[in-house]
Design a protein around this motif. Structure first.
Motif, PDB file in Angstrom:
ATOM      1  N   GLN A   1      -7.810   1.432   8.108  1.00 43.45           N
ATOM      2  CA  GLN A   1      -7.728   0.636   6.886  1.00 43.45           C
ATOM      3  C   GLN A   1      -6.523  -0.292   6.875  1.00 43.45           C
ATOM      4  O   GLN A   1      -6.476  -1.224   6.074  1.00 43.45           O
TER       5      GLN A   1
ATOM      6  N   HIS B   1       0.841  -1.195   0.000  1.00 39.63           N
ATOM      7  CA  HIS B   1       0.000   0.000   0.000  1.00 39.63           C
ATOM      8  C   HIS B   1       0.877   1.246   0.000  1.00 39.63           C
ATOM      9  O   HIS B   1       2.081   1.196   0.241  1.00 39.63           O
TER      10      HIS B   1
ATOM     11  N   ASP C   1      -4.084   3.650   1.078  1.00 36.93           N
ATOM     12  CA  ASP C   1      -4.805   3.654   2.347  1.00 36.93           C
ATOM     13  C   ASP C   1      -4.810   5.072   2.894  1.00 36.93           C
ATOM     14  O   ASP C   1      -3.787   5.768   2.857  1.00 36.93           O
TER      15      ASP C   1
ATOM     16  N   ARG D   1      -6.438  -3.968   5.209  1.00 38.53           N
ATOM     17  CA  ARG D   1      -5.391  -4.149   4.183  1.00 38.53           C
ATOM     18  C   ARG D   1      -4.538  -5.368   4.494  1.00 38.53           C
ATOM     19  O   ARG D   1      -4.383  -6.272   3.665  1.00 38.53           O
TER      20      ARG D   1
END
Length: 431
Positions: A346, A51, A341, A350
């Motif tokens: 999150q 991410h 993100d 994730r």
């Protein structure tokens, strides 16, 4: 692997065309060979973050990664205190063994490495501020990153998203970029920016913007005495999608990533706000074209974000986790292994979704890869080399996530060196 011309095996049959004749007939392909090698070097073989976390510049401080990790762990403790609860909240695998392994991975990730890639935002997430305020925030953000690096609290990759090169904000964006890099560089040389620096150029519409931005970076690098800065571009305009091949070739050796801008792109297509999402067919078409344009170039493609944040009542948090985890799993099934993100909560969904994707497919990937490696020595190959590379990529991502260790590789008849070789990862690339 073929035999070197001039040292062919003796089959008892003399070929009609000599080596010299073949060389003369194919000499015109030499420039093409060089061009293809330069344009399509393949994946760099380095670890790809799962991410990129975007944070407005005025909210950045040296302990932000630790802060996000703690906030995410608190959300996990409050809303999913055990493996079954997390599996239910993220619509994950209900198999008790996988659920337990996913939960353990999430706890470890949120403790050891909650954020893998951090981007300081001076664009949409930051907005328009008075010039003196943005100046101060650009400088302060760079100082905070240097402090975090000195304390060992900086992710493996980090950087800045300045404003775009659109005429209305061009001067402001480039000034902030300059202030940020000048501060981050310190005195240059060994005191330069911490390793892992990336700059993200948003709202790209034409390859000329990428070329000019790359030239600005080169001039800053020259004057500051710092190493080359990696560049990512955000694909969030229809013009960018229609120009993808030119964009990919606009900054050779510098461009490392294409990130889709879900909401700007959706809005540009006229998609109503309630339908704007990474899994909208319009956005998925854009990311598929990005993958096509970037294939073989070493440039990685990243999915967008979910604007449904896990905040409020417990039911709202779990609903947001379920939606986010579903988007992550869908992206992984499409070969998009990185996304955005926007909120500490999150990180739970994730890391849970990533672990679930890796663990669910791991036994089959290990078995097939081991069969392939063994068959290469006996001459019977079931999977194609390209499929073996994909299988090795899955295993390497599991290794990077610390979901598989040397013992499990050995039990499967593999070792990390073999997996790395089959996956195209150079030897001794740091994780």
């Amino acid at each position: 692997m073929g035999t070197t011309p001039g040292h062919w095996p003796d089959t008892g049959v003399v070929p009609t065309l000599s080596d010299d004749a073949i060389a003369a007939l194919t000499v015109d392909l030499a420039p093409l060979d060089a061009d293809l090698t330069a344009r399509f070097p393949g994946d760099p073989g380095t670890r790809q973050p799962v991410h990129t976390c975007y944070l407005p510049a005025d909210r950045l401080h040296p302990d932000v990664v630790l802060e996000w990790g703690e906030a995410a762990r608190e959300a996990l403790r409050h809303h999913a205190p055990d493996p079954d609860a997390l599996a239910a909240a993220t619509a994950g695998d209900s198999d008790p063994a996988i659920a337990a392994a996913v939960y353990a991975h999430v706890v470890q990730a949120l403790t050891v490495e909650p954020i893998q890639d951090l981007r300081v935002d001076l664009e949409d997430g930051y907005g328009t501020r008075p010039d003196e305020v943005e100046d101060a925030d650009a400088v302060q953000a760079a100082q905070a990153l240097r402090t975090a690096a000195a304390a060992g609290a900086l992710p493996a990759s980090y950087g800045l998203r300045p404003k775009s090169l659109d005429a209305a904000v061009r001067a402001r964006g480039l000034r902030s970029l300059d202030l940020f890099l000048t501060t981050l560089a310190g005195d240059g040389g060994e005191d330069g920016p911490p390793p892992g620096l990336v700059v993200t150029l948003p709202k790209v519409s034409a390859p000329e913007q990428v070329i000019v931005f790359s030239e600005v970076l080169a001039e800053l690098e020259r004057q500051l005495g710092i190493p080359p800065v990696a560049l990512e571009i955000q694909v969030e305009t229809p013009a960018a999608v229609l120009s993808l091949p030119a964009l990919v070739g606009a900054a050779p050796g510098r461009l490392t990533g294409l990130h889709v801008g879900t909401y700007d792109y959706s809005a540009a297509l006229g998609i109503a706000a309630e339908y704007q999402a990474n899994d909208h067919p319009g956005v998925e078409l854009a990311t598929a074209l990005m993958q096509l344009a970037a294939a073989g170039t070493g440039i990685r493609v990243a999915d967008g974000s979910s604007n449904v944040l896990p905040v409020g009542r417990a039911s709202d948090v779990r609903s947001a986790w379920r939606r986010h985890a579903g988007l992550v799993r869908r992206a992984w099934s499409r070969g998009l292994y990185q996304g955005w993100d926007l909120h500490p909560g999150q990180l739970v969904s994730r890391h849970a979704a990533v672990a679930g994707c890796l663990l669910t497919g791991l036994p089959d990937a290990l078995r097939r890869l081991a069969d392939y490696a063994a068959a290469r020595t006996s001459g019977s190959v079931a999977d194609e080399p390209a499929t073996a590379r994909a299988l090795a990529g899955h295993v390497l991502r599991a290794v990077d996530a610390r979901l598989v260790d040397d013992a499990r590789l050995r039990a499967a008849g593999l070792d990390e060196e073999t997996v790395a070789r089959l996956g195209g990862r150079p030897p001794q690339v740091p994780r």
